[in-house]
Design a protein around this motif. Structure first.
Motif, PDB file in Angstrom:
ATOM      1  N   ALA A 169      73.540  24.164   1.571  1.00 52.09           N
ATOM      2  CA  ALA A 169      72.634  24.973   2.393  1.00 52.09           C
ATOM      3  C   ALA A 169      71.537  24.102   2.997  1.00 52.09           C
ATOM      4  O   ALA A 169      71.220  24.201   4.186  1.00 52.09           O
ATOM      5  CB  ALA A 169      72.023  26.090   1.549  1.00 52.09           C
ATOM      6  N   ALA A 170      70.947  23.230   2.174  1.00 45.44           N
ATOM      7  CA  ALA A 170      69.879  22.356   2.650  1.00 45.44           C
ATOM      8  C   ALA A 170      70.387  21.386   3.714  1.00 45.44           C
ATOM      9  O   ALA A 170      69.776  21.223   4.777  1.00 45.44           O
ATOM     10  CB  ALA A 170      69.291  21.578   1.472  1.00 45.44           C
ATOM     11  N   VAL A 218      71.177  22.801   7.270  1.00 43.86           N
ATOM     12  CA  VAL A 218      70.017  23.003   8.134  1.00 43.86           C
ATOM     13  C   VAL A 218      69.457  21.671   8.623  1.00 43.86           C
ATOM     14  O   VAL A 218      69.213  21.486   9.820  1.00 43.86           O
ATOM     15  CB  VAL A 218      68.924  23.805   7.396  1.00 43.86           C
ATOM     16  CG1 VAL A 218      67.690  23.962   8.299  1.00 43.86           C
ATOM     17  CG2 VAL A 218      69.448  25.177   6.992  1.00 43.86           C
ATOM     18  N   ASP A 276      62.395  25.534   0.862  1.00 43.13           N
ATOM     19  CA  ASP A 276      63.330  25.630  -0.256  1.00 43.13           C
ATOM     20  C   ASP A 276      62.725  26.557  -1.309  1.00 43.13           C
ATOM     21  O   ASP A 276      61.715  26.240  -1.932  1.00 43.13           O
ATOM     22  CB  ASP A 276      63.569  24.239  -0.841  1.00 43.13           C
ATOM     23  CG  ASP A 276      64.554  24.249  -2.003  1.00 43.13           C
ATOM     24  OD1 ASP A 276      64.959  25.341  -2.445  1.00 43.13           O
ATOM     25  OD2 ASP A 276      64.907  23.157  -2.480  1.00 43.13           O
ATOM     26  N   ILE A 281      65.933  28.345   2.460  1.00 41.44           N
ATOM     27  CA  ILE A 281      67.187  28.063   1.759  1.00 41.44           C
ATOM     28  C   ILE A 281      66.928  28.153   0.258  1.00 41.44           C
ATOM     29  O   ILE A 281      65.781  28.055  -0.198  1.00 41.44           O
ATOM     30  CB  ILE A 281      67.781  26.680   2.136  1.00 41.44           C
ATOM     31  CG1 ILE A 281      66.830  25.548   1.743  1.00 41.44           C
ATOM     32  CG2 ILE A 281      68.099  26.627   3.614  1.00 41.44           C
ATOM     33  CD1 ILE A 281      67.228  24.822   0.504  1.00 41.44           C
ATOM     34  N   ILE A 327      71.066  30.647   2.886  1.00 37.06           N
ATOM     35  CA  ILE A 327      70.206  30.363   4.040  1.00 37.06           C
ATOM     36  C   ILE A 327      69.765  31.689   4.625  1.00 37.06           C
ATOM     37  O   ILE A 327      70.593  32.549   4.936  1.00 37.06           O
ATOM     38  CB  ILE A 327      70.934  29.549   5.127  1.00 37.06           C
ATOM     39  CG1 ILE A 327      71.533  28.262   4.555  1.00 37.06           C
ATOM     40  CG2 ILE A 327      69.972  29.210   6.271  1.00 37.06           C
ATOM     41  CD1 ILE A 327      72.391  27.489   5.555  1.00 37.06           C
TER      42      ILE A 327
END
Length: 340
Positions: free
Chosen positions: A78-79, A82, A166, A196, A210
């Motif tokens: 997810a991180a 992005v 985050d 996220i 996300i």
């Protein structure tokens, strides 16, 4: 809790809502696997897919108060999904203590207080002509500290900014109903927000999330990184969709445990903590040794630098019983009692 042949108490980890041992949650996982299979190894953009993926994403968006959501196989994915989307078009501005999952290469994350960093970032963005991607945690679970993002109002409204937050340690437990960080990040015309999170902590689901607006989430669905990745276990997502009441009940238990534990502590306990967050930092290394001698295991290891000084932290969960908390509090009070 009995963790083996020797009776010990465990106050570590990140399973804040106790999902790994929650029997109702486990039964939902099993039912989900019976309905959808153990895994679904096809690309996310395959013409054949399972309805549970879109159901889970709609559920997540509603539950965590965002327009839309994507769920992928891990918080790391997810991180990176992005960051890799925007690194070529935006200057990347990292906050202190940003998790390595958000790194691209090895960024020079500043070593300073978050509040001091904020002042620098406002000046940096307001004096730059480049669009910016600000990358930050929602909180520091090591200290602990929950960050306020109202400073975004001080950015020049003509500057184009994306803020990526985050919320891995906040989602499910921070907010009135555990809704996390998305709704408390200001809505501004020049700032687009993305949150996220790893769902493997409080939520107990091996997946990454996300949250964003419709147009941004649609961009991520068109990404080659997303298209080429496998989805998380559909059975786990079935459990997530059907566990809203379980999460609510466990959050209530967790908050009751927090109130009970803090009430049991003597003044000068040597712990640093904030209200409604289940992490307690021990200021005295010797106290950690006393706890261990009393059969109490806490989180104690060097982080984020594996060669650095150990951080000694107590982590409560909804699984802990009153007796557990009384034993822990008595040990801490005894370790910090005046000598002589």
């Amino acid at each position: 809790m009995d963790t083996g042949s020797t009776s010990t108490l465990f106050f570590g980890g990140t399973a804040y809502l106790g999902m790994p041992g929650n029997e109702s949650f486990r039964q939902l996982v099993i039912k989900g696997m019976e309905l959808y299979g153990v895994n679904h190894g096809a690309s996310r953009n395959n013409n054949i897919t399972l309805d549970i993926f879109s159901i889970a994403e709609k559920t997540a968006a509603k539950r965590f108060e965002a327009e839309d959501a994507i769920i992928v196989s891990s918080g790391y994915l997810a991180a990176q999904l992005v960051v890799q989307q925007y690194f070529a078009s935006h200057q990347l501005i990292y906050a202190p203590e940003t998790h390595p999952a958000l790194w691209l290469g090895i960024p020079a994350a500043p070593k300073m207080k978050f509040s001091d960093w904020v002042e620098q970032v406002i000046v940096q963005i307001n004096s730059s002509d480049l669009p910016s991607l600000i990358i930050s945690n929602s909180l520091n679970n090591l200290i602990p500290e929950i960050y306020d993002f109202n400073w975004l109002h001080r950015i020049d409204p003509h500057k184009r900014v994306i803020i990526l937050v985050d919320d891995s340690h906040g989602i499910g437990i921070v907010g009135d109903q555990g809704q996390g960080a998305y709704s408390r990040i200001p809505v501004l015309p020049n700032v687009q927000k993305i949150v996220i999170a790893s769902m493997a902590k409080a939520l107990g689901v091996d997946a990454g999330l996300i949250l964003g607006n419709f147009s941004m989430i649609e961009q991520f669905r068109s990404s080659p990184v997303y298209a080429g990745s496998s989805p998380p276990s559909p059975g786990m997502l079935y459990a997530f969709v059907n566990s809203e009441e379980i999460y609510k009940n466990e959050l209530k238990k967790l908050r009751m445990n927090l109130r009970l534990f803090t009430d049991l502590l003597n003044a000068g306990s040597g712990l640093f903590f904030i209200n409604d967050f289940p992490v307690f930092l021990l200021k005295d290394d010797a106290a950690a040794s006393v706890l261990l001698k009393n059969g109490i295991n806490i989180s104690s290891f060097p982080y984020p630098d594996p060669k650095g000084k150990s951080l000694n932290r107590i982590v409560l969960s909804s699984n802990h019983q009153r007796e557990d908390l009384e034993i822990l509090a008595n040990a801490i009070n005894g370790a910090n009692a005046p000598k002589g």
